[in-house]
Motif scaffolding. Structure first.
Motif, short mmCIF file in Angstrom:
data_model
loop_
_atom_site.label_atom_id
_atom_site.label_comp_id
_atom_site.label_asym_id
_atom_site.label_seq_id
_atom_site.Cartn_x
_atom_site.Cartn_y
_atom_site.Cartn_z
N ARG A 83 0.83 -1.21 0.00
CA ARG A 83 0.00 0.00 0.00
C ARG A 83 0.86 1.26 0.00
NH1 ARG A 83 -3.56 -1.39 5.20
NH2 ARG A 83 -1.43 -1.78 5.93
N ARG A 111 -0.35 -7.08 1.40
CA ARG A 111 -1.20 -5.94 1.73
C ARG A 111 -0.71 -5.25 2.98
NH1 ARG A 111 -6.78 -6.57 4.75
NH2 ARG A 111 -5.22 -6.70 6.41
N ASP A 119 -4.66 4.80 8.05
CA ASP A 119 -4.43 4.96 6.61
C ASP A 119 -3.10 5.64 6.33
OD1 ASP A 119 -6.93 3.85 6.32
OD2 ASP A 119 -7.94 5.73 5.85
N TRP A 121 -0.72 5.00 4.44
CA TRP A 121 -0.32 5.08 3.04
C TRP A 121 -0.76 6.39 2.39
CZ3 TRP A 121 -5.38 4.91 1.48
CH2 TRP A 121 -6.26 4.14 2.25
N ARG A 122 -1.77 7.05 2.94
CA ARG A 122 -2.20 8.34 2.38
C ARG A 122 -1.11 9.39 2.55
NH1 ARG A 122 -7.52 8.36 0.97
NH2 ARG A 122 -8.85 6.73 1.91
N TYR A 126 -0.60 7.89 -1.64
CA TYR A 126 -1.38 6.86 -2.34
C TYR A 126 -2.80 6.81 -1.80
CZ TYR A 126 3.34 5.55 -3.58
OH TYR A 126 4.63 5.58 -4.03
N GLN A 127 -3.72 6.50 -2.67
CA GLN A 127 -5.10 6.28 -2.26
C GLN A 127 -5.75 5.32 -3.23
OE1 GLN A 127 -7.16 10.00 -2.25
NE2 GLN A 127 -6.84 10.42 -4.41
N PRO A 128 -6.71 4.54 -2.77
CA PRO A 128 -7.37 3.59 -3.66
C PRO A 128 -8.06 4.30 -4.82
CG PRO A 128 -7.84 3.10 -1.36
CD PRO A 128 -7.17 4.43 -1.37
N ASP A 133 -10.62 -0.84 -2.54
CA ASP A 133 -10.28 -0.59 -1.15
C ASP A 133 -8.77 -0.66 -1.02
OD1 ASP A 133 -9.65 -3.29 -1.26
OD2 ASP A 133 -11.25 -3.93 0.09
N HIS A 134 -8.26 -0.50 0.19
CA HIS A 134 -6.80 -0.46 0.36
C HIS A 134 -6.14 -1.79 0.00
CE1 HIS A 134 -6.60 -2.59 4.33
NE2 HIS A 134 -7.88 -2.27 4.31
N MET A 137 -5.81 -1.90 -3.74
CA MET A 137 -4.72 -1.01 -4.15
C MET A 137 -3.37 -1.71 -3.98
SD MET A 137 -3.66 2.76 -2.65
CE MET A 137 -3.32 2.13 -1.00
#
Length: 339
Positions: A83, A111, A119, A121-122, A126-128, A133-134, A137
């Motif tokens: 992610r 994953r 979250d 990874w944001r 990154y975002q889905p 969903d994550h 992604m």
């Protein structure tokens, strides 16, 4: 015969009693542990990846440095959270580290697990995508990573480049031949294990699994591995896949061993909720070598795997962890036919 490696979560803390007080300590000691483990015959040095935590995070500088200091031991991860990853940049980093090591990388990706921040990874940009969903992604990032590891050209060259180009479309460099076959997927469920097989990845199964049948952990894990191998065969891949499991196993050889691990409390599976999903956590093992051998003979998950990763208490320092690994290699593995 099994390959036996260690898996370090790479904790560091300034607390009293810790032998690993800083990030510099955990990085340098991780390299030293790989060097010393190779000397006693350990097959693999694997490292966990966590973000926003006092643990190992960026694996490729560590893998490259360990690769430059060793010559035979496999060097891997368990696992890199996809992610958080730019898959193209990761191809370059992985290729460089693999070439430095002489083709010894064994990269576990997945994953990932719940992290220290919501979250996280944001924060990495990154975002889905729409309809994702994550987890989806992470699989998308993994698919791009795998595709580019094949080394096929895909980028249109500049007609007036600064340096001459080879003919055709350009690929990412440096390319390390064979690395694509040394990618593993950390699967918690039977479904993701089957997906990993279809994608041509090796399988990493740890001490945590989605509770799909209510059976003991090691039985569910063995069934997951068999489902993975069936899916691999159905996919028609030419090579034989590899499968690893991880366990906490300690042979009680010294008063220090008994002080740290001889108090019991982890002799049975535990059940918990991870990401709103019921999960089962496998038991740990700590006993005298002869009793360990009898207990481990009953572990169906270990029996199904070709590679066993021993989780190590890295905060107790390199010397003690070498003792932990050496005790298993000398006094337990031979009695099980692993050596």
């Amino acid at each position: 015969m099994k390959k036996i490696g260690f898996l370090s979560f790479g904790h560091w803390s300034p607390e009293r009693g810790s032998q690993v007080k800083t990030a510099a300590d955990v990085l340098t000691q991780s390299i030293e542990l790989a060097v010393e483990a190779e000397k006693i015959g350990v097959d693999g040095a694997y490292f966990r990846v966590h973000h926003f935590a006092r643990q190992l995070a960026s694996p490729f500088p560590l893998l490259a440095a360990a690769g430059a200091r060793t010559s035979t031991i496999e060097l891997g991860t368990g696992v890199i959270d996809m992610r958080y990853e730019n898959p193209l940049y990761m191809v370059e980093d992985a290729g460089a580290a693999d070439l430095i090591s002489g083709g010894r990388l064994q990269l576990g990706i997945s994953r990932g697990s719940p992290e220290q921040v919501v979250d996280g990874w944001r924060y990495f940009g990154y975002q889905p995508g729409e309809g994702e969903d994550h987890a989806a992604m992470a699989r998308r990032h993994a698919e791009v990573f795998l595709q580019q590891l094949d080394g096929e050209g895909f980028a249109q060259p500049n007609p007036q480049p600064m340096f001459p180009n080879p003919p055709g479309l350009l690929r990412l460099e440096p390319h390390s031949e064979g690395l694509r076959d040394r990618i593993w997927w950390g699967a918690a469920s039977d479904a993701t294990a089957r997906w990993a097989a279809e994608m041509g990845m090796n399988l990493q199964s740890s001490t945590l699994k989605t509770d799909e049948t209510g059976e003991p952990f090691h039985i569910q894990q063995a069934k997951q591995i068999r489902a993975y191998r069936e899916a691999w065969k159905a996919a028609g891949h030419e090579r034989e896949p590899r499968v690893s499991v991880s366990r906490s196993i300690f042979a009680l050889m010294t008063p220090e061993d008994r002080m740290y691990f001889g108090r019991g409390g982890k002799e049975s599976d535990q059940v918990g909720i991870i990401d709103q999903t019921r999960s089962v956590f496998g038991r740990g093992y700590a006993d005298e070598p002869d009793r360990l051998i009898e207990q481990l003979r009953e572990d169906e998950g270990i029996a199904e795997a070709d590679t066993l990763l021993l989780t190590v208490p890295n905060m107790l320092g390199v010397e003690y962890n070498v003792h932990v690994l050496d005790s298993i290699l000398r006094h337990v593995a031979p009695g099980l036919g692993w050596r």
